[in-house]
Design an enzyme around this catalytic site. Structure first.
Site, PDB file in Angstrom:
ATOM      1  N   SER A  78      -1.221 -61.296  -1.908  1.00  0.00           N
ATOM      2  CA  SER A  78      -1.260 -60.159  -0.992  1.00  0.00           C
ATOM      3  C   SER A  78      -0.194 -60.243   0.093  1.00  0.00           C
ATOM      4  O   SER A  78       0.332 -59.223   0.529  1.00  0.00           O
ATOM      5  CB  SER A  78      -2.647 -60.044  -0.347  1.00  0.00           C
ATOM      6  N   GLU A 104      -4.198 -24.697   5.481  1.00  0.00           N
ATOM      7  CA  GLU A 104      -3.839 -25.253   6.786  1.00  0.00           C
ATOM      8  C   GLU A 104      -4.854 -24.989   7.899  1.00  0.00           C
ATOM      9  O   GLU A 104      -5.038 -25.849   8.775  1.00  0.00           O
ATOM     10  CB  GLU A 104      -2.476 -24.680   7.221  1.00  0.00           C
TER      11      GLU A 104
END
EC number: 1.17.1.4
Length: 1405
Positions: A321, A1333
């Site tokens: 990681s 939106e």
């Protein structure tokens, strides 16, 4: 170069270079695979399984999630681990079974997890969906298909979605929860119904009845406590309650979606089997690679030690990681890597009673979590405290996929200063066993293991093999762990700590260990504070003195300068104190010195029980109002997204999923590393020497210097390639073309560029000071503003600030350009909202007419405005390379490149002045809106225009003067983003509502009600008349009734009167968003409809599908108009050779525009088919009609067109036409809970009502509402873009930039629509409204609810009746903590700049 001859000391181990594993049940044996690649590279390139996506390359988004099944010999069971394939190396699956999304189901036969996510509308753009499916799949396999709701919630903590708002995904997953749609009774779910017409939790149904997925306590109690009347839900499906309130047994074989679609039952017996051969498979040591890089995979500890002895420079890899991020982001080169996660000796664990826990260094963090959880439940609570502390930190350590692969040794050896785990191990005085061939076995205490930034006492040849964590003593010892981050789940710590005190029987402190992370270059124990505490006697009369002394010591030990690396100096100092204050109260409580707090000053209290409380976090529930009186045969139904099943099964094709063409190359940009500079020289020759590099292109490869200038608007011009100067970090100087991506990336870093640096401007404030503005500055003016102010009874002024926001679409910008052999023709596959402009600028860059360029868009993995203009640049420079080398060229930006170069939402600083009469009615508004445009205008013209047009939100100003001023700065051009300036303008409006209400001593809602626009009377500052379309006041009444707003306010008042540190806040926010493009010419659309012999219909229109459901809606319109089943209408793609001259899919107008164009085409076809319908009858099929018409030589193809009527606003026109065709409106109520001691917070509840007209597809509209709200919540709370002072964007990936995750959404999320309206005034397609939106601004309700909560805190702490003016969005945890007004911060936490130290580490642009 690496010596491929194995070191002589390792020759006897029989290393092999063959990897054997299974992929979706099929055996694979690979000899000497490419050592550079990740598991994801193998899956997509070697196997051609493109369902698994690349989203970030750092294990932070979950799009790449796959499942690795392995045989646990010790337990005798199969373990299914979800992992991030973008960081895990291929060697990690050797001897295991790799399962991808394609392996568990197909669109024709989906797995139940895939089907339920699809049918519950849990997939919009679909790019994140395969990863989410696989996280759920791993959970189902490990729990036998019956997970609890808590397990469901934590299984998704490593996955991100930018579209849905998460709720439908959670609802789909909940259907697996222990046989109960509302979840397992042990999760305390109830059967609370939500009333007629509504289903809770997105609705589940048994037959026709919708089953509620409630919240609160179970009506009959948990079956485990013998409270459930019908026995255990696990055995018979627990009693749930229907929407009618009747208890009903849930048959898990008869589940339905909210709109009645049956769901496939889950059976573990039908799952993909684990290959029996792997249970007997013996792992062999591996050694493979090439001269650039090699991999070892030892299978015994001795082999690992010998490898490390032979190759001391080698890098040991566990979960990869950290290492993979260093490789991708920092170009780290680990030539010799050793995968150590298959050594069973390093994965053991044993608890030694009376001593402690010993575990192997490479046990997975998930397994360690499991071990500690078991100890916490089995041991005396006093003894297991340290394991509880480990468990507490692991709970929020990265995401599940990371925890499944990462190891304690990797976390320790990485020596990150912000490690979650290391402070616990330091405070616990854990002991590391380190082994090497040279020194054998030695022990190193964690208390002095870290010696500098990323430096430890680990010997060069040494390997951490074991970790021993002593248990705490049974009496008088207290251990607690703390962490604060911007986002609760899967986020790096701002400050982390583990604090430990031991006392003797007289309550004298005998030992103290206070370990902190995030406050220095490495995990640090506060030794001076520990010395101060040791020997102190804890009594009521001494407790205050000890507390004050300890805090003073901590401040001295961690004396953070104002410009400390990582920023947030005052916040970090305050967290140091806050954690200790919480801990100190815990200590006093545990040793029995508990007493009631005397007053509200932190340092006056010896014991503060409320400091121990945390904010409420529950599994999300909620409702959708499913009533729809306007449902037609097709239109109005809540059909799933047409591509949903393809998306959940990994079959949906995105740009980078297109198979490689013969001779295809990959392009990587050479980017500027300076924010503003002259280019003195560019030397690509070192890059051209790299094997596999095909060439380099730059400005010299364009047809002319004039061809280098492009832009989406006349004022938004910029170059494709830097020509003599650079203007921001990340600007394209040239492109390296190579045979594969990794070669191109490596070579691009070798291009030498010399600069002469010039002066830079980063922030709006710097631009104002330098007068660095663009010339275009739109102004809206109405009435006599100056005269109105002169006559106003009240005048208020203020400044509102809002930061930028990263789009974080899960699919980054991408393009594939394929040159044709004749006439300069090209096919351009682009992830673009704007295929026409893609076509136009590719034609310009290659010097051919637009007719020879075909831009094709199948689907986008999210857009949100970020692919309206910026995509054109990438396609154009790829086309230049494709033309030069006569080969297909693919360019897919990495997440880091995308965030660095593609622009963001515009930050604004907005200065306003508002006048009111004596009745509090607005008389005048004057405002200047400064926007950070970046280095070029791009689409800033339209953004700042819309911000100006929305600066009044839904309030009436008879006199107004509003001006937009775009600032020229040295950052990437900011660009379109969902809302396009509207949310910023409306944020200013709500700021002045709240600030003025504060000053007047009235409620914000009172001020709103006095000043709402009035239909037939009012007009906007841009002189558009308000008509019957204005519905905000009606929705306010509806939502206040629906949410029991007045009762919620009483609850908040009561809660806050009883809680000192945890405060609740409540806010209501309206929105009014204009629907139409600002540029009138863009309000047009075309469509093309073909009817074929067999009655099937091919529909093409000008819009692109990016998850918003546009194709689904258009197909529904077409099917409704042509009177055919929806299944007969097919949309393949959007392309410029079928519908030319299209507008971008933007402005929430795509359904309106394209829907009308589709209808126009269908009207023509219906007119032609009318005689045949009359002759053959109304029941004639389309196949029959098409045959008859064809033989009569009737044209069965029609081109439709539409342009929006009655609009045409022109700036400066004294009598302008309307700017917008109509307004989409809504309102939201949000209730939050805030921990003012840490800044942590949660959204307890949100109710939304939207005016969506007569929806074409209600479920798709609700998905847009929920998704937009959560994205808006992110904008106004946790999403913060930060720049370094050198002009480089710091927040360049999910590790540094946080969007809301699964557990950040409202814990009760109720969505409805405006009821009881005929909508006869609407002239839109089927009287629907644009919805993409408008709901986003409603996310600001969370900001204002947090503001409300803080007002209670400040009233309590400072006696202030009002909040400070000019609060900044986003309201991050840092800003929350700094605004609480308590004495810890006010008296001890503030850090002021000193001379020569006056600049913060980060910059907000």
């Amino acid at each position: 170069m690496v010596d491929l001859q194995l070191h002589q000391s390792l020759g006897h181990h029989n290393f092999t270079n063959k990897l054997t594993f299974y992929v979706n049940g099929v055996k694979r044996t690979i000899s000497n695979p490419d050592p550079r690649g990740t598991l994801l590279d193998f899956i997509r390139t070697h196997e051609g399984l493109t369902g698994t996506k690349l989203g970030c390359s750092e294990g932070g988004c979950g799009a790449c999630t796959v499942v690795v099944a392995s045989w646990d010999r010790e337990q005798g069971e199969i373990i299914y681990s979800a992992v991030n394939s973008c960081i895990v190396p291929l060697v990690a699956v050797e001897g295991k079974h790799l399962i991808t999304v394609e392996g568990i189901g197909s669109s024709n036969n989906p797995h139940p997890a895939q089907e339920r996510i699809a049918l519950f509308h849990g997939s919009q753009c679909g790019f994140c969906t395969p990863g989410i499916v696989m996280s759920l799949y791993a959970l189902l396999r490990n729990t036998g298909g019956q997970p609890s709701k808590e397990q469901i919630a934590e299984s998704f903590d490593g996955n991100l979605c930018r579209c849905t708002g998460y709720k439908p995904i959670i609802d789909a997953a909940n259907t697996f929860s222990c046989g109960r749609p509302g979840g397992c009774c042990r999760d305390n779910a109830s059967g609370k119904a939500n009333g007629a017409g509504a289903t809770v939790g997105n609705g589940m149904a048994n037959g026709a009845a919708a089953v509620a997925n409630g919240n609160g306590a179970a009506a009959n109690g948990c079956c485990k406590g013998n409270g459930a009347a019908n026995g255990c839900c696990k055995s018979n499906g627990s009693a749930a309650t229907t929407a009618n309130g009747d208890d009903k047994e849930v048959d898990m074989n008869k589940l339905f979606t909210p709109n009645g679609l049956p769901l496939k039952p889950y059976s573990a017996k039908t799952e993909l089997i684990f290959p029996p051969a792997l249970k007997k498979y013996e792992l062999n040591p591996l050694f493979f690679g090439n001269e650039q890089k090699v991999w070892f995979r030892p299978v015994t500890k001795l082999q690992l030690l010998q490898i490390k002895h032979a190759y001391p420079e080698s890098k040991i890899v566990g979960g990869a990681s950290e290492i993979q991020i260093e490789i991708k982001m920092k170009a780290a080169n680990y030539n010799i890597s050793v995968y150590a996660n298959d050594i069973e000796e390093l994965k053991t664990h044993k608890y030694i009673p009376g001593k402690g826990l010993e575990f192997g260094a490479n046990i997975s963090l998930s397994k360690l979590e499991e071990v500690c959880d078991k100890l916490v439940h089995e041991l005396d609570p006093n003894v297991s405290q340290i394991y509880g502390a480990i468990l507490e930190q692991l709970k929020y350590f990265a995401g599940r996929q990371i925890r499944n692969a990462a190891t304690p040794a990797g976390n320790i050896a990485t020596a990150s200063p912000i490690s979650d785990l290391n402070p616990v191990l330091v405070a616990a005085e854990a002991v590391l066993t380190v082994e090497s061939i040279e020194n054998g076995e030695e022990q190193i205490s964690m208390t002095d293991f870290f010696v500098g930034y990323r430096k430890t006492k680990l010997p060069a040849h040494g390997v951490i093999t074991k970790i021993f964590v002593p248990e705490t003593v049974p009496r008088n010892e207290v251990v607690m762990a703390y962490k604060q981050a911007k986002r609760k789940d899967d986020d790096i710590a701002i400050v982390t700590a583990c604090l430990r005190l031991a006392l003797d029987d007289d309550f004298r402190i005998s030992k103290a260990r206070l370990a902190y992370g995030g406050v220095g270059p490495f995990t640090t124990a506060a030794k001076g504070t520990a010395e101060f505490l040791t020997g102190k006697l804890l009594r009521r009369e001494t407790a205050k003195e000890v507390l004050e002394g300890a805090i003073d010591c901590l401040i001295k030990e961690f004396d953070l300068p104002y410009s400390v690396p990582g920023g947030m100096a005052a916040y970090r100092r305050t967290l140091i104190m806050s954690f200790f204050y919480k801990f100190y109260s815990t200590v006093l409580e545990k040793i029995g010195l508990a007493g009631e707090a005397q007053d509200n000053s932190a340092l006056e209290n010896t014991y503060d029980p409320q400091a121990l409380l945390e904010v409420t976090r529950k599994h999300p529930v909620g409702s959708r109002d499913l009533t729809n009186p306007y449902e037609q045969r097709i239109v109005g139904k809540s059909d799933p997204h047409l591509s949903a099943l393809k998306q959940v099964t990994g079959e949906a094709v995105y740009i980078d999923d297109i198979p490689p063409y013969h001779g295809e190359c990959f392009g990587v940009q050479v980017m500027s590393t300076k924010p503003r500079a002259r280019i003195l020289s560019v030397d690509p020759s070192p890059a051209l020497e790299v094997e596999g590099v095909v060439g380099y292109v730059d400005v010299n490869d364009l047809p002319s210097r004039e061809a280098n200038i492009w832009g989406p608007t006349p004022v938004g011009k910029e170059p494709f390639f830097a020509d003599g100067e650079v203007y921001y970090v990340g600007q394209c100087i040239g492109v390296i073309i190579a045979t594969d991506r990794m070669i191109a990336e490596e070579a691009a870093r070798l291009v030498k560029v010399e600069y002469e640096e010039l002066e830079t401007v980063i922030t709006i404030e710097e631009a104002i000071e330098a007068q660095s503005f663009f010339d275009y500055q739109p102004k809206a003016e109405k009435g006599d503003v100056d005269g109105a102010f002169a006559e106003s009874a009240y005048t208020f002024e203020g400044t509102s600030r809002i930061g930028s926001q990263e789009h974080f679409y899960l699919e980054t910008q991408g393009s594939l350009v394929v040159p044709e052999p004749e006439d300069g023709e090209m096919k351009v596959y682009s992830s673009s909202q704007n295929p026409t402009e893609t076509q136009v600028f590719v034609a310009q860059a290659t010097g051919v007419p637009s007719s020879r360029i075909v831009a094709r868009v199948k689907r986008l993995g999210g857009g949100f405005g970020g692919k309206e203009s910026r995509c054109c640049h990438l396609s154009s420079i790829a086309a230049v390379a494709a033309k030069k080398y006569k080969r297909p060229v693919r360019m897919i930006l990495s997440r880091s490149e995308d965030m660095l170069t593609a622009g963001q939402r515009h930050p604004f600083v907005m200065k306003w002045k508002v006048g009111l009469d004596k009745n509090y009615k607005f008389t005048a508004l004057e405002a200047k809106l400064y926007a950070n445009a970046g280095w070029s205008m791009d689409l800033t013209k339209g953004v700042i225009e819309r911000a100006v047009l929305h600066a009044e939100n839904c309030y009436d100003f008879p006199n107004a003067r509003i001006q937009g001023i775009p600032c020229r700065t040295s950052v990437a051009s900011n660009t379109a983003f969902r809302g396009f300036g509207g949310p910023q303008g409306m944020f200013m409006a709500e700021c002045y509502i709240y600030e003025i209400a504060d000053q007047l001593g009235i409620e914000p809602d009172t001020l709103r009600e006095i000043n709402y626009l009035v239909p037939g009377v009012s007009s906007t500052p841009f002189k558009q008349a308000i008509t019957e379309d204005f519905t905000v006041p009606d929705m306010v009444k509806q939502i206040k009734k629906q949410s029991n707003y007045d009762d919620l306010r009483r609850q908040v008042e009561e809660f806050n009167s009883k809680h000192k540190w945890i405060k609740r806040g409540l806010a209501h926010v309206p929105t009014m968003f204009g629907i139409s493009f600002g540029a009138t010419f863009l309000n047009q659309a075309g469509a093309l409809v073909h009817i074929y012999h067999d009655g099937s219909i091919l529909l093409t229109h000008g819009g692109t599908e990016m998850g918003q459901g546009l194709h689904t809606k258009m197909a529904m319109v077409c099917a409704e108009e042509l009177k055919v089943p929806l299944s007969q209408v097919f949309i393949s793609e959007t392309s410029t050779n079928t519908v030319p001259n299209t507008s971008a899919s933007a402005a929430s107008a795509s359904s309106d525009l394209n829907g009308m164009a589709v209808k126009h085409a269908c009207d023509q076809l219906n007119e032609r088919l009318a005689p045949y319908r009359e002759r053959l009858g109304e029941n004639a099929t389309m196949e029959q009609l098409a045959h008859a018409a064809y033989f009569d030589r009737v044209n069965l193809s029609a081109n439709g067109f539409y342009k929006t009527p009655d609009i045409g606003f022109v700036w400066g026109d004294p009598n302008p036409k309307p700017a917008f065709f109509y307004f989409t409106q809504g309102c939201a109520v949000a209730m939050v809970e805030v921990n003012t001691l840490t800044g942590d917070w949660s959204n307890l509840r949100t109710d939304i009502v939207m005016d969506i007209g007569r929806p074409i597809n209600q479920a798709i509209d609700y998905g847009q509402i929920e998704g937009a709200f959560v994205q808006g919540q992110g904008l106004f709370t946790i999403e913060e873009s930060l720049w370094l002072r050198n002009g480089a964007l710091f927040t360049r990936g999910p590790g540094a930039y946080k969007i809301p995750g699964f557990r950040d959404i409202p814990q009760e999320f109720n969505v409805g629509h405006l009821r009881d309206r005929p909508f006869k005034h609407l002239k839109t397609i089927h009287r629907s409204k644009g919805i993409g939106e408008p709901p986003l601004f409603l996310g600001s309700s969370v900001f204002f609810a947090i503001r409300d909560a803080l007002s209670y805190a400040r009233r309590q702490n400072l006696g202030e009746a009002t909040m400070p003016a000019g609060l900044v969005a986003p309201m991050t945890t840092e800003r929350i903590r700094m605004l609480a007004g308590d004495s810890l911060y006010e008296h001890k936490g503030k850090i002021e700049p000193t001379e020569g130290d006056d600049k913060p580490f980060f910059v907000n642009a």
